[in-house]
Design a protein around this motif. Sequence first.
Motif, PDB file in Angstrom:
ATOM      1  N   HIS A   1       0.943  -1.357  -0.060  1.00  0.00           N
ATOM      2  CA  HIS A   1       0.050   0.077  -0.126  1.00  0.00           C
ATOM      3  C   HIS A   1       0.716   1.249   0.009  1.00  0.00           C
TER       4      HIS A   1
ATOM      5  N   HIS B   1      -4.362   6.432  -5.162  1.00  0.00           N
ATOM      6  CA  HIS B   1      -5.797   6.468  -5.075  1.00  0.00           C
ATOM      7  C   HIS B   1      -6.571   6.412  -6.429  1.00  0.00           C
TER       8      HIS B   1
ATOM      9  N   GLU C   1      -6.026   1.764  -5.082  1.00  0.00           N
ATOM     10  CA  GLU C   1      -6.664   1.919  -3.449  1.00  0.00           C
ATOM     11  C   GLU C   1      -7.917   2.814  -3.968  1.00  0.00           C
TER      12      GLU C   1
ATOM     13  N   SER D   1     -11.364   0.800   0.432  1.00  0.00           N
ATOM     14  CA  SER D   1     -11.222   1.891   1.455  1.00  0.00           C
ATOM     15  C   SER D   1     -12.459   2.768   1.392  1.00  0.00           C
TER      16      SER D   1
ATOM     17  N   HIS E   1     -12.822   6.440   2.742  1.00  0.00           N
ATOM     18  CA  HIS E   1     -12.485   7.813   3.152  1.00  0.00           C
ATOM     19  C   HIS E   1     -13.548   8.893   3.421  1.00  0.00           C
TER      20      HIS E   1
ATOM     21  N   HIS F   1      -6.964  -0.040   5.729  1.00  0.00           N
ATOM     22  CA  HIS F   1      -7.061   0.746   6.860  1.00  0.00           C
ATOM     23  C   HIS F   1      -8.673   0.733   7.439  1.00  0.00           C
TER      24      HIS F   1
ATOM     25  N   ASP G   1       1.209   2.406   3.845  1.00  0.00           N
ATOM     26  CA  ASP G   1       0.370   3.340   3.470  1.00  0.00           C
ATOM     27  C   ASP G   1       1.309   4.432   3.141  1.00  0.00           C
TER      28      ASP G   1
HETATM   29 ZN   LIG Z   1      -6.688   5.136   2.400  1.00  0.00          ZN
END
Ligand SMILES: [Zn+2]
Length: 268
Positions: A7, A39, A83, A109, A111, A158, A227
Motif C-alpha cells: 500500500h 488513489h 486504492e 477503502s 474515506h 485501514h 500506506d
Molecule cells: Zn486510504
Amino acid sequence: MRRASYHNHTRFSDGADSPADFLRQALPQGIDILGFSDHYYRRQADDRDVPDWALAPDAEEAYFDTLAALAAEAPIEIRVGLEFDWLEGSAAWLAAPARDPRLDYAIGSVHFLGDQTLDTDRAFWQRLSQDEVDETHRAYWRAVRDMASSGLFDIAGHLDLIKKFAFYPKSDLTPLIREALDAVKAAGMVVELNTSGWAKDCRECYPSEAILRACFAREIPVTVSADAHRASLATANFPRAYDLLARVGYRALTRFRGRERFTEPLEP
Ligand SMILES: [Zn+2]
Ligand SMILES: [Zn+2]
C-alpha cells in the motif's frame, strides 16, 4: 521471510515520490515485493473531474505502463494495485476498473461519507457533538460493510481509519463492527495491518489489536502495509506490525500476484 509492502502512493496520486524513487529506496529497506496502490476516486461512471490527490483519468494508462516498465527491470517483484475509494452506490462504476486484469490486487477503502472526508480534516471532527461523532462512526462501519459486500476488492484498507483524529464513540459499536467483519470474511477479503495509524493522533495501527483479534477469530487473512506517501516510509513500523500479528496468533501473511493469493510464513 520475504518482506512485502503493498500500500504505497506515488506522484500518480498524492505521494511525494515516483515509482522509480520507491524502487530505489525499497532495496535498502529490505523489500522483496513492492506494490503500488495510488488513489482511484470517481464520483460516477466516466467521471473526468477528479481531485488532484487521485489518479487522473488521462494518467491511467501511464500508471499501468510505468509500473509494467519498472517491473521489467526491477531486481525485486513489483506488484500493481489501486486504492479504490468506496462511495455509496460506487459498485456500479468501480466494478470494471476494480477487475482490471493488470491489477495484482484492489484495495477497498472508506474515506468519505457523502462529500465529507473523514481523515483529512480535524476541524470537521471538532465541530461534531458527541451524538454526531457516534452517528458518524456508525455510518462509517455500515459503509465498510457495504464496501466489503460489493465483492470487488481484495484488501480492506485501514479498516478502522475512522479513529484517526482520536474522536471516539461513547456507544458500543461492537455489533456494527462485527457485521462489517462478517462481510469482509464472506467476501473472502484480506485485512491489512496498516502501520500509518501509529503516527497519527490515535497512536494505534489500523485496525486496532482488538479488531485484529476479531479478524483472527474469523480466520480472515492479513497483510502488512505502511500506506506510505513517500518512499522512505514504505516499511515504517513493519517489525512492530509483525510482532503484533504474531502475538494475536497469526502465523502467515498473504501475498498477491495477478489476483491470486498465497501465503508465506510470518517470521517476526
Ligand atoms: Zn486510504
Ligand atoms: Zn492509502
